[in-house]
Design a protein around this motif. Structure first.
Motif, PDB file in Angstrom:
ATOM      1  N   THR A 210      28.304  -2.778  -7.461  1.00  0.00           N
ATOM      2  CA  THR A 210      29.054  -1.777  -6.712  1.00  0.00           C
ATOM      3  C   THR A 210      30.530  -2.109  -6.645  1.00  0.00           C
ATOM      4  OG1 THR A 210      27.108  -1.417  -5.333  1.00  0.00           O
ATOM      5  CG2 THR A 210      29.174  -0.546  -4.513  1.00  0.00           C
ATOM      6  N   THR A 211      31.352  -1.095  -6.829  1.00  0.00           N
ATOM      7  CA  THR A 211      32.797  -1.263  -6.714  1.00  0.00           C
ATOM      8  C   THR A 211      33.413   0.085  -6.345  1.00  0.00           C
ATOM      9  OG1 THR A 211      34.775  -2.112  -7.839  1.00  0.00           O
ATOM     10  CG2 THR A 211      33.249  -0.788  -9.157  1.00  0.00           C
TER      11      THR A 211
ATOM     12  N   PHE B 252      29.490  -0.805 -16.730  1.00  0.00           N
ATOM     13  CA  PHE B 252      30.802  -0.189 -16.499  1.00  0.00           C
ATOM     14  C   PHE B 252      31.389  -0.669 -15.172  1.00  0.00           C
ATOM     15  CE2 PHE B 252      33.434   3.108 -14.555  1.00  0.00           C
ATOM     16  CZ  PHE B 252      34.447   3.193 -15.505  1.00  0.00           C
ATOM     17  N   ALA B 253      30.538  -0.751 -14.124  1.00  0.00           N
ATOM     18  CA  ALA B 253      31.012  -1.247 -12.828  1.00  0.00           C
ATOM     19  C   ALA B 253      31.558  -2.664 -12.966  1.00  0.00           C
ATOM     20  CB  ALA B 253      29.879  -1.208 -11.810  1.00  0.00           C
ATOM     21  N   ASN B 254      30.887  -3.486 -13.763  1.00  0.00           N
ATOM     22  CA  ASN B 254      31.354  -4.858 -13.983  1.00  0.00           C
ATOM     23  C   ASN B 254      32.677  -4.875 -14.742  1.00  0.00           C
ATOM     24  OD1 ASN B 254      29.180  -5.982 -12.680  1.00  0.00           O
ATOM     25  ND2 ASN B 254      27.993  -6.322 -14.536  1.00  0.00           N
ATOM     26  N   THR B 255      32.863  -3.950 -15.672  1.00  0.00           N
ATOM     27  CA  THR B 255      34.117  -3.861 -16.425  1.00  0.00           C
ATOM     28  C   THR B 255      35.279  -3.557 -15.491  1.00  0.00           C
ATOM     29  OG1 THR B 255      32.961  -3.086 -18.409  1.00  0.00           O
ATOM     30  CG2 THR B 255      35.313  -2.643 -18.282  1.00  0.00           C
TER      31      THR B 255
ATOM     32  N   LYS C 138      35.415  -4.252 -12.302  1.00  0.00           N
ATOM     33  CA  LYS C 138      35.602  -5.387 -11.395  1.00  0.00           C
ATOM     34  C   LYS C 138      36.301  -6.572 -12.073  1.00  0.00           C
ATOM     35  CE  LYS C 138      31.817  -6.217  -8.910  1.00  0.00           C
ATOM     36  NZ  LYS C 138      30.363  -6.250  -8.592  1.00  0.00           N
ATOM     37  N   GLY C 139      36.164  -6.697 -13.402  1.00  0.00           N
ATOM     38  CA  GLY C 139      36.850  -7.777 -14.110  1.00  0.00           C
ATOM     39  C   GLY C 139      35.939  -8.524 -15.048  1.00  0.00           C
TER      40      GLY C 139
ATOM     41  N   GLY D 117      29.227  -9.404  -0.856  1.00  0.00           N
ATOM     42  CA  GLY D 117      30.576  -9.914  -0.901  1.00  0.00           C
ATOM     43  C   GLY D 117      31.456  -9.188  -1.890  1.00  0.00           C
ATOM     44  N   GLN D 118      30.961  -8.082  -2.480  1.00  0.00           N
ATOM     45  CA  GLN D 118      31.747  -7.334  -3.442  1.00  0.00           C
ATOM     46  C   GLN D 118      32.400  -6.151  -2.748  1.00  0.00           C
ATOM     47  OE1 GLN D 118      32.100  -8.837  -6.124  1.00  0.00           O
ATOM     48  NE2 GLN D 118      30.438 -10.280  -5.914  1.00  0.00           N
TER      49      GLN D 118
END
Length: 485
Positions: A111-112, A246-249, A251-252, A414-415
């Motif tokens: 999640t972001t 994609f969410a991880n992309t 986030k970094g 923690g995200q």
């Protein structure tokens, strides 16, 4: 004369008495049969719950261990303020757990949040009921669009429990991994005139990098907005689903091949504890934790156990009361038929055959009662059984809403915050899923040959016991005294 024939002629001769016996015996058989059917249906529903209700094991960051580490840092150093640091879940660990027995599938969640670029978000501000502008919320670290990255939307909790439902296009699947495909909410699509096949642009909150997403599906959210969680992203309409990659992309790069949490679906809920135990051996428990959620199965199981218990009580109470009632009726009949019994005994008929005549009479009545019970028992069992399930569902749902706590692994990672995950919103979502599972539980009361055989056996036992209880009066009768009286 054969005592079987005498029994038949006696029933025909005394139609009023025979009708009374038929009514009493039918009532006893109806409730005994209803109890047997409800018990069988409740047992079947419990077995079906193992496959239909399901249970999950969630792999997430070990917040308890992270908090303990933070406390230790605070006590050892006073120069800087310690922070709570958690580790994202490695998908390599998740895939090991996915190979365990009784794990049917898994869903990775990341999640972001981002900012809308070129389209409007839905605002839930109470000051005005207008649409938020495209720059809404961009001044903060939290964007106005929440991204729920998943392995597949069908496996996401909001879709599996019916909170969200696809209305146009399709769900995201594992085939969408590594793509920029997205599923958006219908209100957001309506506000911006979007449809499946269109594209939208989103911008990261930190680097202001822009990504183009292709809409492959539109869903409808049933939940309402929570203004207590802030503007923009607090509205369910501003939540979009993408692949977790994609969410991880967004986030970094350090989040590549990770997830905030991974939920494993356990095919047999009764094995959820063994899956958790085996899974702990495959992970670093100082960094990660495994939490279980089989509340839906346990609720259905508890509900059905109560129904089964009540059904057993029905069977035993009706059987005992029926035996006593029939015994009293037969005793009254013996008093009325003293002369008939005295004549039979004087003519040399054995007391055993006289008792056998009463048993045959009751047996014929019982056979007709079985037919009546077979016709009406299923109807009564359905009505009574589903009423019991409704009461148990209401009771358990009330209990869950007042005292259920979210599993430890679902309280956050923690995200970046999500408008519909964590805290009270996550807790309400899980309780809603449990309530929905309970409401879907129906007793399928079906007539079967096995149930009829059980009912016949119960009927014979009741008849035999009632006749034997009344037989003492027959054994004490002396034909000479009866005839003289």
């Amino acid at each position: 004369m054969n005592f079987f024939k005498r029994a038949w002629l006696s029933l025909l001769a005394k139609k009023g008495r025979s009708l009374l016996m038929l009514i009493v015996m039918s009532a006893i058989m109806l409730f005994v049969f209803a109890g047997l059917l409800i018990h069988s249906a409740a047992d079947k529903a419990t077995q079906q719950a193992k496959a239909s209700v399901g249970a999950t094991v969630t792999l997430s960051a070990n917040r308890a261990a992270a908090f303990k580490k933070m406390q230790e840092s605070r006590s050892s150093s006073s120069s800087s303020r310690p922070t709570l640091t958690t580790s994202p879940v490695k998908l390599s660990d998740a895939k090991k757990i996915a190979k365990l027995n009784n794990v049917s599938s898994y869903n990775a969640t990341s999640t972001t949040s981002v900012n809308a670029d070129g389209f409007d978000t839905v605002s839930t501000s109470t000051a005005s009921s207008q649409m938020g502008g495209r720059g809404f919320g961009s001044s903060t670290s939290t964007g106005d669009i929440t991204i729920d990255g998943v392995t597949s939307t069908a496996s996401a909790s909001n879709f599996s429990d019916g909170t969200d439902k696809i209305t146009s296009g399709r769900n995201l699947t594992t085939a969408d991994t590594g793509t920029n495909n997205t599923v958006i909410e219908s209100e957001l699509a309506k506000a911006d005139g979007l449809k499946t096949g269109d594209t939208i642009k989103v911008k990261t909150t930190s680097s202001k990098k822009t990504y183009t997403l292709k809409i492959v599906g539109i869903y409808k959210a049933k939940s309402s907005a929570s203004t207590s969680m802030g503007f923009g992203a607090s509205d369910p309409s501003n939540t979009i689903y993408t692949s977790y990659t994609f969410a991880n992309t967004v986030k970094g790069t350090k989040y590549k091949n990770t997830a905030d949490s991974v939920t494993f679906n356990v095919s047999n809920p009764s094995k959820v504890s063994s899956v958790k135990t085996a899974g702990k051996k495959l992970i670093n428990t100082s960094k990660y934790s495994l939490s279980t959620d089989d509340a839906s199965y346990q609720s259905v199981k508890a509900s059905m156990a109560s129904v089964e218990s009540f059904a057993n009580k029905i069977v035993w109470l009706v059987a005992i009361a029926g035996t006593i009632i029939l015994a009293l009726i037969i005793m009254l009949q013996i008093r009325e038929r003293r002369h008939e019994i005295g004549v039979l005994l004087a003519l040399g008929e054995s007391r055993g055959k006289v008792i056998g005549q009463f048993f045959v009479e009751m047996g014929i009545v019982m056979f007709v009662s079985l037919v009546i019970a077979g016709i009406g028992g299923q109807f009564i069992g359905n009505k009574l059984g589903n009423q019991l399930v409704s009461q148990q569902t209401s009771s358990l749902s009330t209990s869950s809403s007042s005292g259920t706590q979210a599993p430890s692994g679902m309280k956050g990672t923690g995200q970046a915050p999500s408008g519909r995950m964590g805290g009270q919103m996550g807790n309400r979502s899980m309780m809603g899923a449990r309530s929905a599972s309970l409401k879907k539980t129906n007793l399928e009361v079906k007539l079967s040959a096995v149930q009829l055989v059980k009912l016949g056996a119960m009927g014979l036992v009741i008849t035999l016991l009632s006749v034997m209880l009344a037989a003492g009066n027959i054994l004490r009768l002396q034909p000479k005294k009866i005839l003289l009286d």
